[in-house]
Write an enzyme that holds these catalytic residues in place. Structure first.
Site, PDB file in Angstrom:
ATOM      1  N   GLY A 136      14.010   9.603   5.312  1.00 31.88           N
ATOM      2  CA  GLY A 136      14.160  10.835   6.096  1.00 31.88           C
ATOM      3  C   GLY A 136      14.248  10.562   7.586  1.00 31.88           C
ATOM      4  N   ASN A 187      16.206   4.050   2.146  1.00 29.32           N
ATOM      5  CA  ASN A 187      15.611   3.112   1.188  1.00 29.32           C
ATOM      6  C   ASN A 187      15.133   3.799  -0.089  1.00 29.32           C
ATOM      7  OD1 ASN A 187      13.603   4.472   2.633  1.00 29.32           O
ATOM      8  ND2 ASN A 187      12.094   2.871   2.279  1.00 29.32           N
ATOM      9  N   GLU A 188      15.651   5.005  -0.363  1.00 32.44           N
ATOM     10  CA  GLU A 188      15.125   5.804  -1.473  1.00 32.44           C
ATOM     11  C   GLU A 188      15.069   5.065  -2.804  1.00 32.44           C
ATOM     12  OE1 GLU A 188      16.744   7.083   0.999  1.00 32.44           O
ATOM     13  OE2 GLU A 188      15.995   9.092   1.429  1.00 32.44           O
ATOM     14  N   LEU A 215      10.009  11.365   4.888  1.00 30.95           N
ATOM     15  CA  LEU A 215       9.247  12.487   4.321  1.00 30.95           C
ATOM     16  C   LEU A 215       7.840  12.029   3.965  1.00 30.95           C
ATOM     17  CD1 LEU A 215      11.858  14.114   1.937  1.00 30.95           C
ATOM     18  CD2 LEU A 215      11.633  14.261   4.412  1.00 30.95           C
TER      19      LEU A 215
HETATM   20  C1  LIG Z   1      20.295  12.659  -9.129  1.00 33.61           C
HETATM   21  C2  LIG Z   1      20.007  13.113  -7.730  1.00 33.61           C
HETATM   22  C3  LIG Z   1      18.533  13.362  -7.508  1.00 33.61           C
HETATM   23  C4  LIG Z   1      18.202  13.821  -6.096  1.00 33.61           C
HETATM   24  C5  LIG Z   1      16.784  14.322  -6.038  1.00 33.61           C
HETATM   25  C6  LIG Z   1      16.167  14.198  -4.692  1.00 33.61           C
HETATM   26  C7  LIG Z   1      15.033  13.211  -4.687  1.00 33.61           C
HETATM   27  C8  LIG Z   1      14.885  12.536  -3.361  1.00 33.61           C
HETATM   28  C9  LIG Z   1      13.707  12.991  -2.648  1.00 33.61           C
HETATM   29  C10 LIG Z   1      13.387  12.703  -1.403  1.00 33.61           C
HETATM   30  C11 LIG Z   1      14.081  11.827  -0.460  1.00 33.61           C
HETATM   31  C12 LIG Z   1      13.057  11.022   0.261  1.00 33.61           C
HETATM   32  C13 LIG Z   1      13.083  10.794   1.530  1.00 33.61           C
HETATM   33  C14 LIG Z   1      11.978  10.084   2.234  1.00 33.61           C
HETATM   34  O1  LIG Z   1      11.922  10.101   3.429  1.00 33.61           O
HETATM   35  S1  LIG Z   1      10.782   9.276   1.304  1.00 33.61           S
HETATM   36  C15 LIG Z   1       9.760   8.431   2.477  1.00 33.61           C
HETATM   37  C16 LIG Z   1      10.276   7.051   2.713  1.00 33.61           C
HETATM   38  N1  LIG Z   1       9.449   6.369   3.678  1.00 33.61           N
HETATM   39  C17 LIG Z   1       9.087   5.125   3.520  1.00 33.61           C
HETATM   40  O2  LIG Z   1       9.425   4.459   2.552  1.00 33.61           O
HETATM   41  C18 LIG Z   1       8.227   4.562   4.603  1.00 33.61           C
HETATM   42  C19 LIG Z   1       6.937   4.076   4.068  1.00 33.61           C
HETATM   43  N2  LIG Z   1       6.132   3.563   5.156  1.00 33.61           N
HETATM   44  C20 LIG Z   1       6.300   2.323   5.660  1.00 33.61           C
HETATM   45  O3  LIG Z   1       7.142   1.552   5.256  1.00 33.61           O
HETATM   46  C21 LIG Z   1       5.389   1.954   6.786  1.00 33.61           C
HETATM   47  O4  LIG Z   1       4.295   2.826   6.786  1.00 33.61           O
HETATM   48  C22 LIG Z   1       6.069   1.996   8.162  1.00 33.61           C
HETATM   49  C23 LIG Z   1       7.069   0.828   8.262  1.00 33.61           C
HETATM   50  C24 LIG Z   1       6.766   3.317   8.454  1.00 33.61           C
HETATM   51  C25 LIG Z   1       4.985   1.794   9.261  1.00 33.61           C
HETATM   52  O5  LIG Z   1       4.259   0.625   8.972  1.00 33.61           O
HETATM   53  P1  LIG Z   1       2.857   0.374   9.665  1.00 33.61           P
HETATM   54  O6  LIG Z   1       2.968   0.636  11.116  1.00 33.61           O
HETATM   55  O7  LIG Z   1       2.393  -0.952   9.222  1.00 33.61           O
HETATM   56  O8  LIG Z   1       1.909   1.545   9.127  1.00 33.61           O
HETATM   57  P2  LIG Z   1       1.250   1.652   7.691  1.00 33.61           P
HETATM   58  O9  LIG Z   1       2.151   1.173   6.619  1.00 33.61           O
HETATM   59  O10 LIG Z   1      -0.113   1.031   7.753  1.00 33.61           O
HETATM   60  O11 LIG Z   1       1.118   3.223   7.513  1.00 33.61           O
HETATM   61  C26 LIG Z   1       0.098   3.986   8.147  1.00 33.61           C
HETATM   62  C27 LIG Z   1      -0.346   5.080   7.217  1.00 33.61           C
HETATM   63  O12 LIG Z   1       0.740   6.017   7.007  1.00 33.61           O
HETATM   64  C28 LIG Z   1       1.008   6.125   5.613  1.00 33.61           C
HETATM   65  N3  LIG Z   1       2.421   6.400   5.441  1.00 33.61           N
HETATM   66  C29 LIG Z   1       3.430   5.653   5.886  1.00 33.61           C
HETATM   67  N4  LIG Z   1       4.596   6.223   5.592  1.00 33.61           N
HETATM   68  C30 LIG Z   1       4.299   7.367   4.948  1.00 33.61           C
HETATM   69  C31 LIG Z   1       5.093   8.408   4.379  1.00 33.61           C
HETATM   70  N5  LIG Z   1       6.428   8.395   4.424  1.00 33.61           N
HETATM   71  N6  LIG Z   1       4.463   9.427   3.796  1.00 33.61           N
HETATM   72  C32 LIG Z   1       3.120   9.483   3.737  1.00 33.61           C
HETATM   73  N7  LIG Z   1       2.299   8.534   4.254  1.00 33.61           N
HETATM   74  C33 LIG Z   1       2.895   7.491   4.847  1.00 33.61           C
HETATM   75  C34 LIG Z   1       0.567   4.793   5.049  1.00 33.61           C
HETATM   76  O13 LIG Z   1       0.359   4.885   3.660  1.00 33.61           O
HETATM   77  C35 LIG Z   1      -0.719   4.578   5.838  1.00 33.61           C
HETATM   78  O14 LIG Z   1      -1.701   5.469   5.334  1.00 33.61           O
HETATM   79  P3  LIG Z   1      -3.251   5.101   5.337  1.00 33.61           P
HETATM   80  O15 LIG Z   1      -3.389   3.868   4.481  1.00 33.61           O
HETATM   81  O16 LIG Z   1      -3.927   6.286   4.723  1.00 33.61           O
HETATM   82  O17 LIG Z   1      -3.622   4.870   6.769  1.00 33.61           O
END
Ligand SMILES: CCCCCCCC/C=C\C/C=C/C(=O)SCCNC(=O)CCNC(=O)[C@H](O)C(C)(C)COP(=O)(O)OP(=O)(O)OC[C@H]1O[C@@H](n2cnc3c(N)ncnc32)[C@H](O)[C@@H]1OP(=O)(O)O
Length: 208
Positions: free
Chosen positions: A60, A83-84, A15
């Site tokens: 996600g 990995n939440e 997400l």
């Molecule tokens: C009691 C019960 C309660 C329940 C309540 C519900 C709550 C739960 C809510 C939600 C569930 C959540 C689900 C999710 O999916 S959360 C998202 C998890 N994602 C991650 O942790 C991934 C994070 N990203 C990375 O680890 C890396 O970016 C990568 C491995 C995917 C890619 O690495 P790499 O190629 O080195 O790229 P960069 O790290 O340099 O990233 C480029 C750029 O993109 C931005 N970015 C990366 N991921 C995300 C993202 N998920 N959302 C927004 N932006 C993202 C990153 O910050 C860089 O941005 P820039 O610096 O501006 O270029």
């Protein structure tokens, strides 16, 4: 239907974290409803669904992959998992349900508590993906597997898939609004916002 990514090295980064950070409750609810509907359509699809995981697939992204009928992942440095907890958030019950259906209770419990991200080989060993191949062979492998699945009489396959997935789909369908409201309340807690802020900063720091 084959899910794949146009972004080299990333199947799905999950997400959009920025949508969950310093947002309004109304926007959070709309965001969550869109996710619920996308997932209900994917997990409940009558089509054969396959994930061509040619890159990282956290949170996600892992949900998308697990919601398909079959997963092929590229060997190498890529990681997959829910990995939440590492972000200071909690996998929603329907993410958990899909993982339970995929890898069973014990592995899910460990995976979720640790917020574990697995290499392709580790994911294969716990059944999180079905096949691991070199990157260039992911799509041809998916296409080959698809041909096998297409040989099964469609009506029989669809009835089987629907009955296997119904309980999990119905659990969310019966409480969509409550779940969306719960998400908006949870994500806007001060402690959760603080964790998300730190996680975003760590992603930006990694880049610099
Ligand atoms: C009691 C019960 C309660 C329940 C309540 C519900 C709550 C739960 C809510 C939600 C569930 C959540 C689900 C999710 O999916 S959360 C998202 C998890 N994602 C991650 O942790 C991934 C994070 N990203 C990375 O680890 C890396 O970016 C990568 C491995 C995917 C890619 O690495 P790499 O190629 O080195 O790229 P960069 O790290 O340099 O990233 C480029 C750029 O993109 C931005 N970015 C990366 N991921 C995300 C993202 N998920 N959302 C927004 N932006 C993202 C990153 O910050 C860089 O941005 P820039 O610096 O501006 O270029």
């Amino acid at each position: 239907m084959v899910l794949a990514s146009a972004a080299p090295g990333i199947f799905s980064a999950g997400l959009d974290i920025l949508e969950m950070y310093q947002s309004t409750p109304e926007r959070c609810v709309a965001f969550w409803r869109a996710l619920q509907d996308a997932w209900l359509n994917l997990y409940g699809s009558r089509l054969i669904t396959m994930a061509a995981i040619e890159g990282h697939s956290p949170a996600g992204g892992c949900l998308l992959a697990m919601s398909c009928d079959y997963r092929v992942m590229a060997e190498g440095k890529f990681q997959i998992g829910l990995n939440e907890t590492k972000l200071g958030i909690v996998a929603p019950f329907w993410f958990t349900d899909v993982m339970l259906n995929t890898i069973g209770h014990r592995e899910t419990e460990k995976a979720l508590q640790l917020g574990a991200l697995y290499s392709a080989q580790q994911a294969l060993s716990i059944g999180l993906v079905d096949k691991v191949v070199p990157l260039a062979e992911v799509m041809p492998t998916v296409e080959g597997e698809l041909k096998n699945w297409l040989q099964i009489p469609a009506a029989a396959r669809v009835i089987t898939k629907t009955s296997m997935r119904k309980a999990v789909l119905d659990r969310l369908r019966s409480q969509k609004e409550k779940d969306a409201q719960f998400f908006a309340d949870f994500i806007n807690r001060d402690s959760v916002q603080k964790s998300l802020g730190m996680y975003i900063a760590s992603l930006q720091k990694k880049k610099n």
